[in-house]
Scaffold this active site. Structure first.
Site, PDB file in Angstrom:
ATOM      1  N   SER A  78      35.942  40.877  46.814  1.00  0.00           N
ATOM      2  CA  SER A  78      37.301  40.958  47.357  1.00  0.00           C
ATOM      3  C   SER A  78      37.278  41.374  48.818  1.00  0.00           C
ATOM      4  CB  SER A  78      38.083  41.992  46.551  1.00  0.00           C
ATOM      5  OG  SER A  78      39.288  42.328  47.216  1.00  0.00           O
ATOM      6  N   TYR A  91      39.292  50.532  43.726  1.00  0.00           N
ATOM      7  CA  TYR A  91      39.106  49.112  43.444  1.00  0.00           C
ATOM      8  C   TYR A  91      38.144  48.483  44.459  1.00  0.00           C
ATOM      9  CZ  TYR A  91      39.851  44.116  43.487  1.00  0.00           C
ATOM     10  OH  TYR A  91      39.628  42.776  43.496  1.00  0.00           O
ATOM     11  N   LYS A 100      34.092  46.882  44.008  1.00  0.00           N
ATOM     12  CA  LYS A 100      33.663  45.533  44.380  1.00  0.00           C
ATOM     13  C   LYS A 100      32.454  45.592  45.317  1.00  0.00           C
ATOM     14  CE  LYS A 100      36.227  43.172  41.785  1.00  0.00           C
ATOM     15  NZ  LYS A 100      35.606  42.262  40.779  1.00  0.00           N
TER      16      LYS A 100
END
Lengths: 323, 323
Positions: free
Chosen positions: B117, B141, B145
């Site tokens: 991402s 988050y 990643k």
């Protein structure tokens, strides 16, 4: 209140247990004995044999021993092995910590002192590394330590955990010969091993951009490391929820590999031996020396032992282990 | 040869399955159905219902379906939720991937396409973000990643894995109404939801250092995202052991939030509505736009669909889901 020390049967962990119990703290050791040894655990200190991946045993231990805080030292710590076996390092160090944090959250334990490492900095391009120097780890080992810091900071924000991540520089020495490092992965025991084999100690590269061309590191006595854990643990008792400290533990003084080898040869009575200079090892940064300002300001802590204390006590430990 | 697509019953995963099967690849879907839906899995495509934390089921699935490569899309992906529940995100995204990599290594599966991402970049201070722009993720988050990329790169070096990490920018649109996004976490469905409620769509801050003061993002159609996965999967078939690619998937064009909202209002026949400008949301970077040069050079891929394709197809999907 009781503290759980994971990895408390290992080299650094045993010194932390010793410092904490001598200061009057009650301690329980949690160790899988993969590299730890039961004879490092003092009598009177309960030992729970288990893995940091065992969520149920962790939570039961926290509850049954009425634990108020955890000092999480259990980890795999060999940089070279981490390159060969990265998934093993991620499992033990990252999933292990995550499992511990889940157990702590479930059991309502909100204080955590975490073993981090100067390896989070990678190849820093500064004279003195501060806690704000960018982190660019160069090995899976260093990555797992930085990830641990991230996870803890996020858990502090989300769940009100109070935490201190302690970035160790180059740990050496021992409080007693029995507690000394049994591994041969750091400079001092590597030199001892060569001497014992009747070989010249090796210096990996003397063409670095440093005063004598060899790598410069910040060596710190394991008893100083241990007293920093005690200071951090006590600070967390007073700290507000959500506190998340990141602190270098070093002396703030650089020593070159050549200087260290010369001191070791002198201390061990091998002045006649000439070190052998070989090629650089890949991934060795030229200079990694801590700024120790923040930990002095935050905890009032600073190192008290010098290079001779480290080398002498390490040598006593080596002779104890190797006859 | 067969590909396993984890998260293949989700919004992006279902588009990847569609693109791969239409191109003649054989695909098996692995999904825990926590947010995925069985009606997104095409008939004829086997579905294994299971968690990425289930080591045994993963390994059995890889062996029984004779899988040659994995497209790993299964993950938790809401930035805000990751701040509230970081340990859940670390478990699902980090331990999940680590478990998958262990199962792949055990089963001898050596190709992996990974959903990363643009969140790995955090608040980039450049016009066009290249894959060498420093990664400073600003949420758990984004951290999970980046950690995934590190773990995969380490496994590629240690175990000869061949891997491509695809850093998605802002995904939007749908191939068919049935495959559209059911969540309301991105700009386009958030505007739809406000319109449906008879409220003015919100713009979070118009005092950013951008041409019209609102945030600038790189929107990309989910069918373009899907075709990039197909291109990456095929490239890995030819690649030598140890290959580890990191590639932005974006259009390389910035669109401001105000421009997007105006387009959405026009496309949906709400020209009379005036957006409401409210305070900035914490953590929103001013501008995140991809350089798409590397993926063009490496895979010969570039995006083919424009903003109107995204908005029109998203609107059809919204009306399909919400009557």
């Amino acid at each position: 209140m009781n503290w759980l020390v994971t990895g408390g049967a290992g080299y650094i962990g045993a010194h932390v247990v010793r410092a904490m119990t001598e200061a009057g703290e009650r301690v329980v050791v949690y160790d899988d004995l993969s590299t730890g040894a039961t004879d490092r655990v003092p009598s009177g200190v309960p030992l729970v044999v288990g893995s940091v991946l065992d969520r149920q045993l962790l939570e039961r231990t926290l509850r049954e021993h009425d634990i108020a805080g955890v000092v999480h030292i259990a980890a795999k710590k060999q940089v070279g092995e981490s390159v060969e076996r990265p998934l093993y390092y991620y499992r033990e160090n990252v999933t292990g910590l995550q499992t511990l944090l889940e157990a702590m959250t479930a059991a309502g334990v909100d204080r955590l002192v975490f073993s981090s490492s100067a390896a989070v900095y990678g190849m820093p391009d500064v004279d003195l590394v501060t806690e704000d120097t960018p982190c660019v780890p160069m090995s899976p080992y260093g990555e797992t330590k930085l990830i641990g810091e991230w996870m803890i900071a996020a858990a502090a924000r989300a769940h009100g955990l109070k935490a201190a991540a302690l970035r160790y520089f180059n740990v050496a020495g021992a409080a007693t010969p029995e507690l000394s490092d049994s591994g041969v992965f750091n400079l001092i025991p590597m030199v001892f091993e060569r001497l014992e084999a009747g070989a010249a100690p090796r210096i990996f590269g003397d063409d670095y951009d440093t005063p004598d061309g060899t790598c410069v590191r910040d060596y710190i006595h394991v008893e100083d490391i241990a007293s920093a854990h005690l200071a951090a643990a006590r600070r967390l008792a007073e700290a507000p929820a959500g506190t998340s400290l990141t602190l270098n533990i070093g002396r703030g003084e650089g020593s070159s590999v050549r200087e260290m080898v010369d001191r070791i040869l002198k201390t061990t009575g091998h002045e006649d031996v000439t070190p052998e200079v070989t090629a650089r090892r890949p991934g060795d940064p030229a200079r990694v020396v801590a700024s120790a300002d923040r930990i002095r300001a935050e905890l009032g802590w600073s190192a008290r032992r010098d290079l001779d204390d480290m080398i002498r006590s390490a040598w006593q430990g080596w002779r104890h282990r190797h006859g």
